[in-house]
Enzyme design. Sequence first.
Site, PDB file in Angstrom:
ATOM      1  N   CYS A  54       0.145   2.458   3.655  1.00  0.00           N
ATOM      2  CA  CYS A  54       1.169   3.180   2.897  1.00  0.00           C
ATOM      3  C   CYS A  54       1.971   2.269   1.979  1.00  0.00           C
ATOM      4  CB  CYS A  54       2.162   3.835   3.838  1.00  0.00           C
ATOM      5  SG  CYS A  54       1.537   5.296   4.600  1.00  0.00           S
ATOM      6  N   CYS A 104      -2.540  -8.549  -8.547  1.00  0.00           N
ATOM      7  CA  CYS A 104      -2.192  -7.208  -8.071  1.00  0.00           C
ATOM      8  C   CYS A 104      -0.727  -6.989  -8.394  1.00  0.00           C
ATOM      9  CB  CYS A 104      -2.487  -7.043  -6.575  1.00  0.00           C
ATOM     10  SG  CYS A 104      -1.393  -7.979  -5.517  1.00  0.00           S
TER      11      CYS A 104
END
Length: 394
Positions: free
Chosen positions: A186, A349
């Site tokens: 998550c 990222c």
Amino acid sequence: MAMTATEKQRYARHLSLAEIGAAGQSRLKNSKVVVIGAGGLGSPSALYLAAAGVGKLALVDYDVVDLSNLQRQVLFTNADVAQSKVAAAAKRLAALNPDIEVVAHDLQLTADNILDTLREYDVVIDGTDRVSTRYLINDACVILGKPLVSAAIHRFEGQALTYLPERGPCYRCLFPNAKDGQVPNCADAGVLGVLPGVMGSIQATEAIKLILGIGELLTGRLLTYDALTTRFDEFTVARRTDCAVCGEHPTILTPQDAVPKSKTTAAQRALISHSTPRQLQLRLGSAAESTTPILLVDVREPHEFERGHLAGCVNVPIGELAARMDELVASLSGSSRGRSSRPDVVFVCRSGGRSLQACEMAVGARLTAVPINLDGGLLAWARDVDPEFVVAPV
Ligand SMILES: [Zn+2]
């Protein structure tokens, strides 16, 4: 044991259902369920199981409540932030139904303690978000012969499966090989807050049906839910005779500790190089004359990549990296044709965590001599190099 007047009143809507009635309510009272993970999935499942009158309800977690949990973890309130999750949850559940026994296991499950922790319960609910823990729980349930109701959530999608000993496939039959890092959690990928509400409620429903012996369970059927399109689907899953834990010749006979976060050794980790955004900017600017070219690999999800990425970057989401490593190796040898050396591979990222995992995978796969991590990720790039650069939220 006869029901008290308040129990009759509390469970009146169950008692009017022919499928439950007094006998079923008494089965619920005599049942013991353990919910692993007091998070998005564990919140609704524990609340509904407590409300339903499950006699002994245990929660296992070792975390504290964080403000970012409240978007989906409906067991908690603002006042619980920084408190132990299981302690806060136990208080909430006891307030909801004082007639049941609530047990708080404030611990991290390991190969050493999982069998003892789960042994006394009739049903196990897996509401964890870590793939390695999921396997640990699955294997323990197969070994103990316990029913296990699993669910997982990712962005707008959920899935659920119920394992019944000797009767259906286990989680490992379904996903023999997934590893941590291949499935973003998550924190990395984001999740619609109400999604675990749907999936956790399905888990509670499965547990209640299992205890009552009514209806059909999600055994051998993987249920998927797409919240964006409001579509439920199901896929038949068969038990694998070669499953490492529930198959005909199991190789996993005792629980194994969660796959370590990284199989790389300290020596291998020393092979990873690090770059600040400014260093990378300098490298990119001088790439034309540099002897060593650079291959930029963005390991975020495609929806993040589309919102904004570095020029010349290729997108290989972290979950696909292992499978696409050969393709990357091929692209490296292709691009180095006519050059004096193979390119350096720079992984990027959002904040530098997923790219560091990618570097570790690249070292393990011998992708490049020295994988380079963009420390701080694109957020740092936007801060230090290019304030106009758009970094998509996860
Ligand atoms: Zn299996």
